[in-house]
Scaffold this motif. Structure first.
Motif, PDB file in Angstrom:
ATOM      1  N   SER A 430      32.515  42.737  34.821  1.00  0.00           N
ATOM      2  CA  SER A 430      32.413  41.675  33.814  1.00  0.00           C
ATOM      3  C   SER A 430      31.262  41.927  32.862  1.00  0.00           C
ATOM      4  O   SER A 430      30.929  41.080  32.040  1.00  0.00           O
ATOM      5  N   GLY A 431      30.610  43.102  32.983  1.00  0.00           N
ATOM      6  CA  GLY A 431      29.509  43.454  32.098  1.00  0.00           C
ATOM      7  C   GLY A 431      28.287  43.933  32.869  1.00  0.00           C
ATOM      8  O   GLY A 431      27.372  44.530  32.296  1.00  0.00           O
ATOM      9  N   GLU A 432      28.304  43.698  34.155  1.00  0.00           N
ATOM     10  CA  GLU A 432      27.155  44.098  34.960  1.00  0.00           C
ATOM     11  C   GLU A 432      27.244  45.585  35.314  1.00  0.00           C
ATOM     12  O   GLU A 432      28.321  46.173  35.294  1.00  0.00           O
ATOM     13  N   PHE A 433      26.084  46.166  35.692  1.00  0.00           N
ATOM     14  CA  PHE A 433      26.035  47.549  36.169  1.00  0.00           C
ATOM     15  C   PHE A 433      26.081  47.546  37.689  1.00  0.00           C
ATOM     16  O   PHE A 433      25.362  46.803  38.343  1.00  0.00           O
ATOM     17  N   ILE A 434      26.998  48.383  38.233  1.00  0.00           N
ATOM     18  CA  ILE A 434      27.118  48.490  39.703  1.00  0.00           C
ATOM     19  C   ILE A 434      26.912  49.946  40.076  1.00  0.00           C
ATOM     20  O   ILE A 434      27.670  50.819  39.610  1.00  0.00           O
ATOM     21  N   PRO A 435      25.925  50.224  40.926  1.00  0.00           N
ATOM     22  CA  PRO A 435      25.652  51.606  41.324  1.00  0.00           C
ATOM     23  C   PRO A 435      26.765  52.160  42.221  1.00  0.00           C
ATOM     24  O   PRO A 435      27.595  51.437  42.764  1.00  0.00           O
ATOM     25  N   VAL A 436      26.804  53.478  42.370  1.00  0.00           N
ATOM     26  CA  VAL A 436      27.762  54.153  43.218  1.00  0.00           C
ATOM     27  C   VAL A 436      27.565  53.734  44.661  1.00  0.00           C
ATOM     28  O   VAL A 436      26.450  53.389  45.073  1.00  0.00           O
ATOM     29  N   HIS A 437      28.613  53.750  45.459  1.00  0.00           N
ATOM     30  CA  HIS A 437      28.639  53.409  46.883  1.00  0.00           C
ATOM     31  C   HIS A 437      28.399  51.925  47.122  1.00  0.00           C
ATOM     32  O   HIS A 437      28.235  51.499  48.259  1.00  0.00           O
ATOM     33  N   THR A 438      28.408  51.100  46.072  1.00  0.00           N
ATOM     34  CA  THR A 438      28.246  49.656  46.246  1.00  0.00           C
ATOM     35  C   THR A 438      29.595  49.044  46.600  1.00  0.00           C
ATOM     36  O   THR A 438      30.639  49.386  46.023  1.00  0.00           O
ATOM     37  N   GLU A 439      29.556  48.105  47.565  1.00  0.00           N
ATOM     38  CA  GLU A 439      30.793  47.421  47.948  1.00  0.00           C
ATOM     39  C   GLU A 439      31.181  46.446  46.832  1.00  0.00           C
ATOM     40  O   GLU A 439      30.346  45.690  46.333  1.00  0.00           O
ATOM     41  N   VAL A 440      32.497  46.482  46.444  1.00  0.00           N
ATOM     42  CA  VAL A 440      32.997  45.618  45.361  1.00  0.00           C
ATOM     43  C   VAL A 440      34.222  44.846  45.841  1.00  0.00           C
ATOM     44  O   VAL A 440      34.874  45.215  46.837  1.00  0.00           O
ATOM     45  N   VAL A 441      34.541  43.781  45.099  1.00  0.00           N
ATOM     46  CA  VAL A 441      35.732  42.979  45.375  1.00  0.00           C
ATOM     47  C   VAL A 441      36.465  42.723  44.055  1.00  0.00           C
ATOM     48  O   VAL A 441      35.845  42.526  43.011  1.00  0.00           O
ATOM     49  N   VAL A 442      37.802  42.737  44.080  1.00  0.00           N
ATOM     50  CA  VAL A 442      38.625  42.508  42.875  1.00  0.00           C
ATOM     51  C   VAL A 442      38.667  41.012  42.596  1.00  0.00           C
ATOM     52  O   VAL A 442      39.139  40.228  43.445  1.00  0.00           O
ATOM     53  N   ILE A 443      38.173  40.609  41.444  1.00  0.00           N
ATOM     54  CA  ILE A 443      38.130  39.179  41.094  1.00  0.00           C
ATOM     55  C   ILE A 443      39.206  38.784  40.073  1.00  0.00           C
ATOM     56  O   ILE A 443      39.455  37.599  39.853  1.00  0.00           O
ATOM     57  N   ALA A 444      39.811  39.788  39.394  1.00  0.00           N
ATOM     58  CA  ALA A 444      40.874  39.475  38.395  1.00  0.00           C
ATOM     59  C   ALA A 444      41.716  40.717  38.132  1.00  0.00           C
ATOM     60  O   ALA A 444      41.208  41.852  38.228  1.00  0.00           O
ATOM     61  N   VAL A 445      43.020  40.454  37.822  1.00  0.00           N
ATOM     62  CA  VAL A 445      43.945  41.525  37.425  1.00  0.00           C
ATOM     63  C   VAL A 445      44.658  41.052  36.153  1.00  0.00           C
ATOM     64  O   VAL A 445      45.368  40.044  36.178  1.00  0.00           O
ATOM     65  N   GLU A 446      44.410  41.763  35.060  1.00  0.00           N
ATOM     66  CA  GLU A 446      45.017  41.393  33.760  1.00  0.00           C
ATOM     67  C   GLU A 446      45.867  42.552  33.276  1.00  0.00           C
ATOM     68  O   GLU A 446      45.395  43.453  32.583  1.00  0.00           O
ATOM     69  N   GLY A 447      47.121  42.566  33.666  1.00  0.00           N
ATOM     70  CA  GLY A 447      47.988  43.684  33.338  1.00  0.00           C
ATOM     71  C   GLY A 447      47.500  44.937  34.020  1.00  0.00           C
ATOM     72  O   GLY A 447      47.283  44.956  35.247  1.00  0.00           O
ATOM     73  N   PRO A 448      47.192  45.998  33.266  1.00  0.00           N
ATOM     74  CA  PRO A 448      46.667  47.216  33.882  1.00  0.00           C
ATOM     75  C   PRO A 448      45.151  47.156  34.131  1.00  0.00           C
ATOM     76  O   PRO A 448      44.575  48.075  34.701  1.00  0.00           O
ATOM     77  N   ARG A 449      44.517  46.071  33.709  1.00  0.00           N
ATOM     78  CA  ARG A 449      43.055  45.955  33.803  1.00  0.00           C
ATOM     79  C   ARG A 449      42.662  45.263  35.110  1.00  0.00           C
ATOM     80  O   ARG A 449      43.064  44.132  35.369  1.00  0.00           O
ATOM     81  N   VAL A 450      41.841  45.974  35.937  1.00  0.00           N
ATOM     82  CA  VAL A 450      41.365  45.446  37.221  1.00  0.00           C
ATOM     83  C   VAL A 450      39.863  45.163  37.100  1.00  0.00           C
ATOM     84  O   VAL A 450      39.081  46.083  36.793  1.00  0.00           O
ATOM     85  N   VAL A 451      39.473  43.914  37.287  1.00  0.00           N
ATOM     86  CA  VAL A 451      38.083  43.485  37.156  1.00  0.00           C
ATOM     87  C   VAL A 451      37.479  43.321  38.547  1.00  0.00           C
ATOM     88  O   VAL A 451      38.052  42.659  39.415  1.00  0.00           O
ATOM     89  N   VAL A 452      36.313  43.943  38.747  1.00  0.00           N
ATOM     90  CA  VAL A 452      35.643  43.872  40.061  1.00  0.00           C
ATOM     91  C   VAL A 452      34.231  43.302  39.894  1.00  0.00           C
ATOM     92  O   VAL A 452      33.674  43.271  38.784  1.00  0.00           O
ATOM     93  N   SER A 453      33.681  42.907  41.017  1.00  0.00           N
ATOM     94  CA  SER A 453      32.283  42.415  41.065  1.00  0.00           C
ATOM     95  C   SER A 453      31.652  42.908  42.353  1.00  0.00           C
ATOM     96  O   SER A 453      32.361  43.113  43.364  1.00  0.00           O
ATOM     97  N   ALA A 454      30.347  43.108  42.354  1.00  0.00           N
ATOM     98  CA  ALA A 454      29.641  43.559  43.553  1.00  0.00           C
ATOM     99  C   ALA A 454      29.641  42.470  44.616  1.00  0.00           C
ATOM    100  O   ALA A 454      29.506  41.274  44.305  1.00  0.00           O
ATOM    101  N   VAL A 455      29.838  42.875  45.862  1.00  0.00           N
ATOM    102  CA  VAL A 455      29.817  41.929  46.978  1.00  0.00           C
ATOM    103  C   VAL A 455      28.368  41.621  47.306  1.00  0.00           C
ATOM    104  O   VAL A 455      27.538  42.538  47.513  1.00  0.00           O
ATOM    105  N   LYS A 456      28.047  40.362  47.338  1.00  0.00           N
ATOM    106  CA  LYS A 456      26.694  39.926  47.646  1.00  0.00           C
ATOM    107  C   LYS A 456      26.627  39.461  49.087  1.00  0.00           C
ATOM    108  O   LYS A 456      27.330  38.548  49.472  1.00  0.00           O
ATOM    109  N   HIS A 457      25.770  40.125  49.882  1.00  0.00           N
ATOM    110  CA  HIS A 457      25.629  39.772  51.299  1.00  0.00           C
ATOM    111  C   HIS A 457      24.472  38.770  51.422  1.00  0.00           C
ATOM    112  O   HIS A 457      23.405  38.937  50.841  1.00  0.00           O
ATOM    113  N   SER A 458      24.648  37.720  52.232  1.00  0.00           N
ATOM    114  CA  SER A 458      23.619  36.712  52.423  1.00  0.00           C
ATOM    115  C   SER A 458      22.624  37.142  53.502  1.00  0.00           C
ATOM    116  O   SER A 458      22.948  37.964  54.353  1.00  0.00           O
TER     117      SER A 458
END
Length: 458
Positions: A430-458
């Motif tokens: 969504s605009g953020e920078f995510i480093p390599v090997h970071t765990e991500v989760v798919v938050i949206a699918v818009e046609g061929p576009r897959v949007v992910v976000s970093a998983v935040k552990h508590s």
């Protein structure tokens, strides 16, 4: 002077005057001498030519052919068997000229009606004979709708033509004028009849003989031959050929205009709504019959047909190979020129063509609107839609990835690659920078576009 002698003298003078009037009337009623034939051999035929239809250009061409055949046959006389309600003035004038210039004497045999232009043709003949019950006259000029023409110029011209025809054969020109001009009026003492202004002269057979407009009353063609002293001569009847009958029909103004409408509309519909079928066939047939009729009538030549073909080809080329309208304009000019040149009356042809063009344009517009999905323009415009509900997809659907977890295989700045469900997927944040090997989760699918976000552990 003795009064009794004076009275006897006056009575004698009146008696002599009465005898002179009666004698003059008797002389006027005497038929004219039979025109002497040019060919008098025993084998010379009497050629009978029927004039039983509307007087128009087709009849004119037929009569010209009949006169030529009569000349070749060395005919004794030409008998025009007339029964017509009239027709075109210009055609009647041409026929009248052919009658006047004929070397073979022409006899007008009126066995029905010689009305309007028919009376003009009869007056040009060398002699007129009529059946009982027939009539001649009522030669007012009328338009195409049958309405009497009021133009003083037109009436004066036609009246002068009728007067000239009457004078040519020694007939009273005033009567001929009164057949045309209802304002002329004429007194015909021989039949004790006065035609007042507002009326047109029409004569029965008996009246025509009495005023010197017909030579004799005859019961049938046999009596015509006896009048001509040709009872022992062969009779040759010249009938219109089937082609001439068809040509007369096709060259009539209304039929010719209808053929132009069919031709223009049929060809245009076939060009704009592809699929060679009934419109194209009817269009070609309409133009074909138009040119055939005018060719058979002697008005059109092969050059007119060639000019029309060139125009049609240029229009087709303009449709598929645009030339900024140059070829189209030349093609239209060729088409219009060929149609007008093929006609007997170019002015009438131009008017008919203009009317036909307007009617055809309306017909084509309606047809194109109804069948617009088949128009020729569809060849150049992509109208198919590749919708998902019709089974068309740009790439395999990825909606099943929504909520799935994975690992960033490359840095996401903000796009990159992540491994999700055991396969590498192009993703974007969504605009953020995510480093390599970071765990991500798919938050949206818009046609061929897959949007992910970093998983935040508590």
């Amino acid at each position: 002077m003795n009064p009794s002698v004076k009275k006897v003298g006056v009575m004698l003078l009146m008696w002599l005057l009465a005898l002179s009037v009666i004698g003059g009337a008797a002389v006027a009623a005497e038929p004219r001498a039979v025109p002497p034939p040019v060919h008098s051999a025993a084998s010379a035929p009497v050629v009978v030519v029927p004039v039983h239809q509307t007087i128009e250009t087709g009849l004119e061409k037929f009569l010209q052919r009949a006169f030529r055949e009569a000349e070749l046959s060395r005919a004794m006389y030409i008998v025009l068997d007339i029964d017509t309600l009239g027709g075109r003035v210009d055609s009647a004038e041409e026929i009248g000229e052919a009658v006047r210039s004929s070397r073979i004497p022409v006899i007008a045999y009126v066995h029905g009606k010689a009305v309007s232009a028919g009376s003009y043709i009869a007056l040009n003949a060398h002699a007129i004979v009529m059946e009982p019950g027939s009539s001649i006259g009522a030669a007012a000029v009328v338009d195409g709708a049958g309405k009497e023409v009021e133009s003083a110029k037109v009436v004066a011209h036609w009246a002068s033509e009728m007067r000239a025809a009457a004078e040519l054969r020694g007939r009273d020109p005033r009567i001929a004028e009164a057949m045309v001009d209802k304002n002329a009026g004429v007194e015909m003492a021989a039949i004790h009849r006065t035609v007042q202004k507002g009326e047109l002269v029409s004569l029965t057979a008996e009246e025509a003989v009495a005023v010197g407009y017909a030579e004799k009353i005859v019961k049938d063609l046999n009596e015509v031959l006896q009048y001509l002293n040709a009872a022992d001569h062969p009779v040759q009847t010249i009938e219109p050929t089937p082609a001439e009958k068809l040509a007369r029909f096709l060259t009539s103004p209304y039929v010719a205009a209808l053929l132009l409408v069919i031709g223009l509309a049929g060809i245009a519909i076939e060009l704009f709504v592809p699929g060679f079928g009934l419109p194209g066939i009817l269009g070609l047939l309409g133009f074909g019959l138009y040119f055939f009729g005018h060719y058979m009538a002697g008005f059109a030549g092969i050059e007119d047909v060639v000019l029309f073909a060139i125009g049609a080809v240029l229009l087709v080329i303009e449709i598929f190979v645009p030339s900024f309208g140059i070829l189209g304009i030349i093609g239209i000019a060729c088409l219009f020129g060929s149609v007008v040149m093929a006609a007997y009356n170019t002015k009438q042809a131009a008017i008919s063509l203009g009317i036909a063009f307007l009617i055809a344009a309306v017909v084509v517009a309606v047809v194109v609107k109804i069948f617009k999905h088949r128009g020729i323009w569809n060849r150049f415009i992509l109208r198919e839609r590749l919708d998902t509900d019709q089974g068309f997809v740009a790439s395999p659907p990825k909606t099943q990835l929504l909520g799935s977890s994975g690992v960033a295989v490359t840095p996401l700045r903000p796009s990159g690659i992540a491994e999700i469900g055991g396969r590498r997927v192009d993703v974007v944040t969504s605009g953020e920078f995510i480093p390599v090997h970071t765990e991500v989760v798919v938050i949206a699918v818009e046609g061929p576009r897959v949007v992910v976000s970093a998983v935040k552990h508590s």
